[in-house]
Write an enzyme that holds these catalytic residues in place. Structure first.
Site, short mmCIF file in Angstrom:
data_model
loop_
_atom_site.label_atom_id
_atom_site.label_comp_id
_atom_site.label_asym_id
_atom_site.label_seq_id
_atom_site.Cartn_x
_atom_site.Cartn_y
_atom_site.Cartn_z
CB SER A 12 -0.24 19.58 -1.81
OG SER A 12 0.30 18.68 -0.89
NE ARG A 64 -10.61 -2.15 6.04
CZ ARG A 64 -9.63 -2.76 6.69
NH1 ARG A 64 -8.71 -3.42 6.03
NH2 ARG A 64 -9.57 -2.72 7.99
CG HIS A 108 4.23 7.83 6.33
ND1 HIS A 108 2.91 7.84 6.72
CD2 HIS A 108 4.96 8.03 7.45
CE1 HIS A 108 2.84 8.02 8.03
NE2 HIS A 108 4.06 8.14 8.50
C1 GAR Z 1 0.77 13.92 2.73
O1 GAR Z 1 1.55 14.55 3.70
C2 GAR Z 1 1.04 12.42 2.73
O2 GAR Z 1 2.36 12.10 2.99
C3 GAR Z 1 0.13 11.97 3.84
O3 GAR Z 1 -1.04 12.69 3.63
C4 GAR Z 1 -0.72 13.98 3.12
C5 GAR Z 1 -1.60 14.29 1.94
O4 GAR Z 1 -1.42 15.61 1.51
N1 GAR Z 1 -0.06 10.54 3.84
C6 GAR Z 1 -0.10 9.80 4.93
O5 GAR Z 1 -0.07 10.26 6.06
C7 GAR Z 1 -0.20 8.30 4.70
N2 GAR Z 1 -0.13 7.58 5.92
P1 GAR Z 1 -1.91 16.06 0.09
O6 GAR Z 1 -3.38 15.63 -0.04
O7 GAR Z 1 -1.78 17.56 0.08
O8 GAR Z 1 -1.04 15.39 -0.95
#
Ligand code: GAR
Length: 189
Positions: A12, A64, A108
């Site tokens: 998203s 990694r 984040h």
């Molecule tokens: C988002 O909320 C982002 O902030 C989080 O993953 C989600 C991805 O959503 N990231 C973390 O937690 C990083 N530590 P999306 O795939 O719909 O963009």
């Protein structure tokens, strides 16, 4: 400004960046999506927008570092200015950091340094805080550490479920990340 977006899941945030007209007009070019999960929904979102996709599954590599060397090799010919992590659920190693110093940013879903890790929204919800938020920051070798670029707060309402809080946090992410990237594009012009 030429960027690669790295994502692992729904995408998203990828969508919010890719569909932002103001960013495109300012000169943002998303030249690659890098994804570590072959089944991730973000891949289809990139295909629909004709953004080239690289899918590399880390388990196919010895470690990694070897995985990131393959990523770096893919990106090398593309003259990337910035890497934008958008729900990319892996720790970045010195291989990528050394190649793109001060050039990797992350979003984040919490007010760092509070609630780092992969469950930022849920951890804040369970902690019953009255306010959480969103952080955009530069990446360093830690998990969700690195200099903060911007934060936005999100209230937690007494009748919130985890789902209603998640929706509110994501909506703020989709505003904040494009805004921060817009500033970066302006600085790079
Ligand atoms: C988002 O909320 C982002 O902030 C989080 O993953 C989600 C991805 O959503 N990231 C973390 O937690 C990083 N530590 P999306 O795939 O719909 O963009």
């Amino acid at each position: 400004m030429r960027v690669a977006i790295f994502a692992s899941g729904t995408g998203s945030n990828f969508e919010a960046i890719a569909d932002n007209q103001r960013l495109q007009q300012a000169g943002l070019e998303i030249v690659q999506l890098v994804c570590d999960r072959p089944q991730a929904a973000v891949i289809e979102k990139a295909h629909r927008r004709e953004v080239p996709v690289t899918v590399l599954a880390p388990r196919q590599f010895e470690n990694r570092q070897a995985y990131e060397q393959a990523v770096v090799a893919q990106l090398a010919p593309l003259a990337i200015d910035y890497i934008i992590l958008a729900g990319y659920m892996r720790i970045i190693t010195p291989v990528l950091l050394g190649t793109y110093p001060q050039r990797i940013i992350n979003i984040h879903p919490a007010l760092l340094p509070d609630f780092p890790g992969i469950h930022g929204i849920e951890d804040a919800y369970r902690a019953k805080v009255s306010e959480t938020g969103v952080t955009v920051h530069y990446i360093d070798e830690g998990v969700d550490t690195g200099p903060i670029i911007a934060q936005a707060t999100v209230p937690v309402k007494p009748n919130d479920t985890l789902a209603t809080l998640e929706a509110r946090v994501h909506a703020v992410e989709h505003q904040l990340y494009p805004a921060v990237i817009y500033d970066l594009v302006q600085k790079n012009n």
